[in-house]
Design a protein around this motif. Structure first.
Motif: not given
Length: 328
Positions: A294-295, A207, A264, A288, A266, A286, A26, A212, A290-291, A210
């Motif tokens: 998602s993308n 972000g 989401n 991680k 995104a 990203a 991050k 979120k 998981e991101q 997203t």
């Protein structure tokens, strides 16, 4: 995965590619090569073949991770890096042909590669775009086989339009998203006319898009979304696309009503960018795996309807345009 031509480079690249500003962890965290390797390899496994990095990401560690990926995979992976932001102070006068050559050679060492597919000037001061000698040195570097193509990463439409005047500029990287729509008015048309590829960064407005975040979301002290909201460290437009955070949250709530079936936002925000045929690729980051997943979901979404595109524009015109449109 769908592929598009990257302008006059002739490269056929994944329309959803990968930016590596935060790929080691991050924003603000120490660079993690283990995490970077997981994300980078997952990206290639999914069909991504274009990776964007820079010499300042992780102080060279991102370039090292990308170089390791290229050397250890059999697939053709196109590598774009950037130079110039190491200059201290980061001013027009510091951009010299000698400095640009030094940066290119350092990136080659970092990545342990013989040539760079694409080297980009990394958001230089506007005055640099009026200095042919800075651009000419990259012709020499190409003749020497150290680079294949030159591109620019810009902050403003004005800079992109000026860069198009240099025939050796093959790509422009720029911010374009639901909260930054000005480039589509003129720059896209001119880039297409000159066969210059368009690489879209910050497609999720740091972000915000997203969906979120909330007024109570906390960002770490080392995160630019905490310390650069007013441009204290670098161009304000790189953080939330220059949009006031609370105004952005209000606009996101309206966007959620346009896409009520999307938990989401995104993937929808990325699909919106890809609705513009002039775009060669979009490079969400990203921190991680998981991101990344998602993308990539954006590639599976159907095209947005004309009504949805108009609704997004209406939200932009009402909430965002008066605040940012004329600045970048």
């Amino acid at each position: 995965m769908q592929y598009r031509k990257l302008g006059k480079t002739g490269f056929s690249i994944s329309e959803i590619s990968l930016g590596t500003w935060q790929v080691g962890g991050k924003w603000g965290d120490p660079f993690s090569h283990e995490n970077a390797d997981q994300i980078l390899n997952a990206a290639v496994d999914s069909g991504i073949n274009f990776i964007d990095t820079a010499d300042v990401y992780g102080d060279g560690e991102s370039e090292k991770a990308v170089g390791r990926l290229v050397r250890n995979r059999s697939e053709r992976i196109y590598v774009a890096t950037k130079c110039g932001r190491q200059l201290q102070p980061h001013v027009n006068e510091a951009y010299t042909p000698e400095a640009m050559r030094r940066f290119v050679e350092a990136s080659l060492r970092n990545m342990q590669l013989e040539t760079l597919d694409l080297i980009q000037l990394h958001c230089p001061p506007t005055e640099v775009y009026y200095r042919p000698e800075v651009f000419e040195v990259f012709d020499r570097l190409k003749e020497e086989g150290k680079i294949q193509n030159l591109g620019v990463s810009v902050e403003k439409v004005e800079e992109g339009l000026k860069a198009l005047e240099f025939p050796n500029v093959t790509t422009i990287q720029l911010i374009f998203n639901m909260f930054r729509e000005r480039p589509s008015e003129l720059l896209f048309k001119e880039a297409q006319r000159r066969d210059v590829g368009l690489i879209v960064r910050v497609p999720l407005a740091s972000g915000l898009l997203t969906g979120k975040f909330s007024p109570n979301t906390q960002f770490s002290a080392d995160d630019h979304r905490n310390f650069n909201r007013n441009g204290e460290a670098f161009d304000k437009g790189e953080t939330f696309s220059g949009v006031d955070y609370n105004t952005g949250l209000e606009a996101v709530e309206e966007l959620k009503r346009v896409f009520p079936d999307q938990p989401n936002l995104a993937p929808v925000a990325l699909r919106w960018v890809l609705m513009f045929d002039e775009v060669s690729c979009v490079i969400p980051g990203a921190s991680k795996p998981e991101q990344l997943t998602s993308n990539l979901h954006a590639a599976e979404l159907p095209p947005l309807s004309a009504e949805q595109m108009q609704q997004v524009k209406a939200i932009y015109d009402k909430k965002i345009r008066p605040l940012v449109h004329q600045i970048w």
